[in-house]
Design a protein around this motif. Structure first.
Motif, PDB file in Angstrom:
ATOM      1  N   LYS A  82      88.108  59.430  59.259  1.00 16.02           N
ATOM      2  CA  LYS A  82      88.156  58.063  59.794  1.00 16.02           C
ATOM      3  C   LYS A  82      86.828  57.333  59.592  1.00 16.02           C
ATOM      4  CE  LYS A  82      89.081  59.440  63.980  1.00 16.02           C
ATOM      5  NZ  LYS A  82      89.032  60.905  63.764  1.00 16.02           N
ATOM      6  N   THR A  83      85.742  58.022  59.966  1.00 15.18           N
ATOM      7  CA  THR A  83      84.430  57.390  59.820  1.00 15.18           C
ATOM      8  C   THR A  83      84.141  57.127  58.343  1.00 15.18           C
ATOM      9  OG1 THR A  83      83.623  58.422  61.842  1.00 15.18           O
ATOM     10  CG2 THR A  83      81.957  57.689  60.265  1.00 15.18           C
ATOM     11  N   HIS A  84      84.487  58.081  57.515  1.00 17.84           N
ATOM     12  CA  HIS A  84      84.279  57.929  56.069  1.00 17.84           C
ATOM     13  C   HIS A  84      84.987  56.668  55.549  1.00 17.84           C
ATOM     14  CE1 HIS A  84      83.879  60.102  51.961  1.00 17.84           C
ATOM     15  NE2 HIS A  84      84.261  58.847  51.731  1.00 17.84           N
ATOM     16  N   ARG A 100      85.843  68.433  58.014  1.00 17.64           N
ATOM     17  CA  ARG A 100      84.461  68.767  58.333  1.00 17.64           C
ATOM     18  C   ARG A 100      84.259  70.288  58.295  1.00 17.64           C
ATOM     19  NH1 ARG A 100      83.076  65.763  63.077  1.00 17.64           N
ATOM     20  NH2 ARG A 100      82.843  64.027  61.637  1.00 17.64           N
ATOM     21  N   GLY A 126      87.165  64.946  62.303  1.00 19.10           N
ATOM     22  CA  GLY A 126      86.899  65.485  60.980  1.00 19.10           C
ATOM     23  C   GLY A 126      87.964  65.192  59.943  1.00 19.10           C
TER      24      GLY A 126
HETATM   25  P1  ADP Z   1      86.295  61.637  61.497  1.00 20.06           P
HETATM   26  O1  ADP Z   1      85.525  60.372  61.633  1.00 20.06           O
HETATM   27  O2  ADP Z   1      87.760  61.427  61.347  1.00 20.06           O
HETATM   28  O3  ADP Z   1      85.965  62.632  62.575  1.00 20.06           O
HETATM   29  P2  ADP Z   1      84.694  61.947  59.122  1.00 20.06           P
HETATM   30  O4  ADP Z   1      84.980  60.672  58.461  1.00 20.06           O
HETATM   31  O5  ADP Z   1      83.372  62.070  59.814  1.00 20.06           O
HETATM   32  O6  ADP Z   1      85.863  62.345  60.133  1.00 20.06           O
HETATM   33  O7  ADP Z   1      84.860  63.122  58.049  1.00 20.06           O
HETATM   34  C1  ADP Z   1      84.255  64.401  58.215  1.00 20.06           C
HETATM   35  C2  ADP Z   1      83.674  64.835  56.887  1.00 20.06           C
HETATM   36  O8  ADP Z   1      84.738  65.107  55.986  1.00 20.06           O
HETATM   37  C3  ADP Z   1      82.828  63.769  56.235  1.00 20.06           C
HETATM   38  O9  ADP Z   1      81.742  64.389  55.604  1.00 20.06           O
HETATM   39  C4  ADP Z   1      83.740  63.137  55.207  1.00 20.06           C
HETATM   40  O10 ADP Z   1      83.034  62.653  54.089  1.00 20.06           O
HETATM   41  C5  ADP Z   1      84.635  64.292  54.829  1.00 20.06           C
HETATM   42  N1  ADP Z   1      86.003  63.869  54.460  1.00 20.06           N
HETATM   43  C6  ADP Z   1      87.031  63.632  55.307  1.00 20.06           C
HETATM   44  N2  ADP Z   1      88.147  63.304  54.644  1.00 20.06           N
HETATM   45  C7  ADP Z   1      87.827  63.338  53.330  1.00 20.06           C
HETATM   46  C8  ADP Z   1      88.552  63.099  52.128  1.00 20.06           C
HETATM   47  N3  ADP Z   1      89.848  62.769  52.137  1.00 20.06           N
HETATM   48  N4  ADP Z   1      87.891  63.226  50.955  1.00 20.06           N
HETATM   49  C9  ADP Z   1      86.600  63.577  50.929  1.00 20.06           C
HETATM   50  N5  ADP Z   1      85.862  63.819  52.021  1.00 20.06           N
HETATM   51  C10 ADP Z   1      86.451  63.706  53.217  1.00 20.06           C
END
Ligand code: ADP
Ligand code: MG
Length: 339
Positions: A50-52, A206, A47
């Motif tokens: 990274k995926t974003h 998240r 959360g």
């Molecule tokens: P991970 O892949 O690291 O587990 P995600 O990329 O799925 O995390 O992010 C989780 C949620 O938080 C997503 O909806 C993402 O858009 C949001 N998010 C995370 N970091 C940010 C950020 N810096 N600014 C805006 N939204 C973010």
């Protein structure tokens, strides 16, 4: 099969100290794919974005090169597709497909652990893409060298480009993220309300998003404005859970005060009963009230071994059954730490 989430863009990503490096690296890759940051390896807890970020690069590449073949997939999907290809005798098609991409984004590669055949296939794909100057972005929930069950040669290759950590966001970033999400949802979120949520939800983005969604829904259904009262109502269970997360620090201070000794005594090597017993009580409380591991708890008590903590927990459990004083002490401490 592109699978890019179109809202995961750079524009929608809030920059903070915790993600600054990862964001800069991702932007760089979006501008010069296949160049020196290949692969780009992002790692960090769940959360944290990274995926974003990975999709943001994909979306940016898509915009600058509309015909580029950009493939995003979760590592479990890579494994499943490969298994299917093997069953259908289509492994050469599988290989060809991945080797013709312009950019390959593979998420959560920790799932490659112990899947030897997939690692083998991925290793060859990786080499072919690197040689062809095709960009790869990989993410993982931990530092690559710490993934058990992953071949050494892969671990070493993952470090050939750039490896960057994504950290949990600090308070200011959490506030900024909430404000941004509220603006996007066209919701009026007063700054003190955003601050209140950000102070209490500390784990990851998240969770933060989830909390905000609940607040917004509750404002909508009750036709109330968003303020701290509404937040307290709508996040009651979440906040109660947070409050139960007592810190080691707090436990040590409370126990020291209760027994009228110094916190330093709890950390010290002193073995006299007047100090040793409270120390054991504090350790048992730490085990019960926090998510810290035995070694972490031992560490926080002046660098003691985890077996010492284990012994303390057993001893206190026994004493709570046989010794009325300890039973009473423990009950009182538990109450003052959790209410
Ligand atoms: P991970 O892949 O690291 O587990 P995600 O990329 O799925 O995390 O992010 C989780 C949620 O938080 C997503 O909806 C993402 O858009 C949001 N998010 C995370 N970091 C940010 C950020 N810096 N600014 C805006 N939204 C973010
Ligand atoms: Mg992810």
């Amino acid at each position: 099969q592109q699978n890019l989430v179109d809202t995961y863009t750079f524009d929608n990503f809030v920059e903070g100290k915790s993600n600054q490096l990862a964001l800069a690296a991702a932007r760089q890759v979006a501008e010069n794919p296949g160049d020196s940051y290949n692969p780009l390896f992002l790692y960090g807890g769940v959360g944290l974005g990274k995926t974003h970020l990975m999709h943001a690069v994909g979306n940016a590449l898509k915009r600058s090169k509309p015909n580029a073949k950009i493939v995003y997939l979760h590592s479990e999907r890579f494994v499943a597709d490969m298994v299917k290809a093997l069953q259908l005798n289509a492994i050469s098609d599988f290989k060809r497909y991945y080797r013709t991409v312009d950019a390959l984004l593979i998420d959560d590669i920790q799932f490659f652990a112990k899947k030897d055949r997939s690692q083998e296939e991925f290793f060859h794909t990786f080499n072919a893409l690197l040689e062809g100057g095709q960009q790869m972005i990989l993410t993982c929930d931990r530092y690559p060298k710490e993934i058990d069950g992953l071949e050494e040669r892969l671990k070493s290759r993952f470090g050939w480009g750039l490896t960057v950590a994504v950290e949990p966001p600090e308070l200011e970033t959490r506030v900024a993220i909430l404000m941004k999400k509220a603006t996007q949802a066209r919701i009026n979120l007063p700054p003190d309300a955003a601050f209140f949520i950000a102070q209490r939800i500390r784990s990851n983005v998240r969770e933060l998003e989830g909390a905000l969604k609940r607040v917004i829904a509750s404002a909508h259904f009750t036709k109330r404005d968003i303020d701290i009262e509404l937040i307290k109502d709508s996040l009651k269970d979440l906040l109660a859970l947070q409050d139960k997360q007592v810190s080691l620090d707090n436990i040590q201070r409370t126990v020291a005060e209760y027994y009228k000794i110094k916190v330093a005594d709890l950390m010290s090597r002193r073995r006299s009963r007047s100090v040793a017993r409270p120390r054991q009580v504090a350790m048992a409380l730490a085990k019960e009230l926090t998510n810290h591991s035995l070694p972490e708890i031992g560490d926080s008590f002046g660098g003691r071994d985890h077996t010492t903590v284990l012994h303390a927990c057993r001893k206190i459990k026994e004493l709570r059954e046989t010794d009325a004083d300890i039973r009473e002490d423990y009950k009182n401490l538990l109450r003052s730490l959790t209410t």
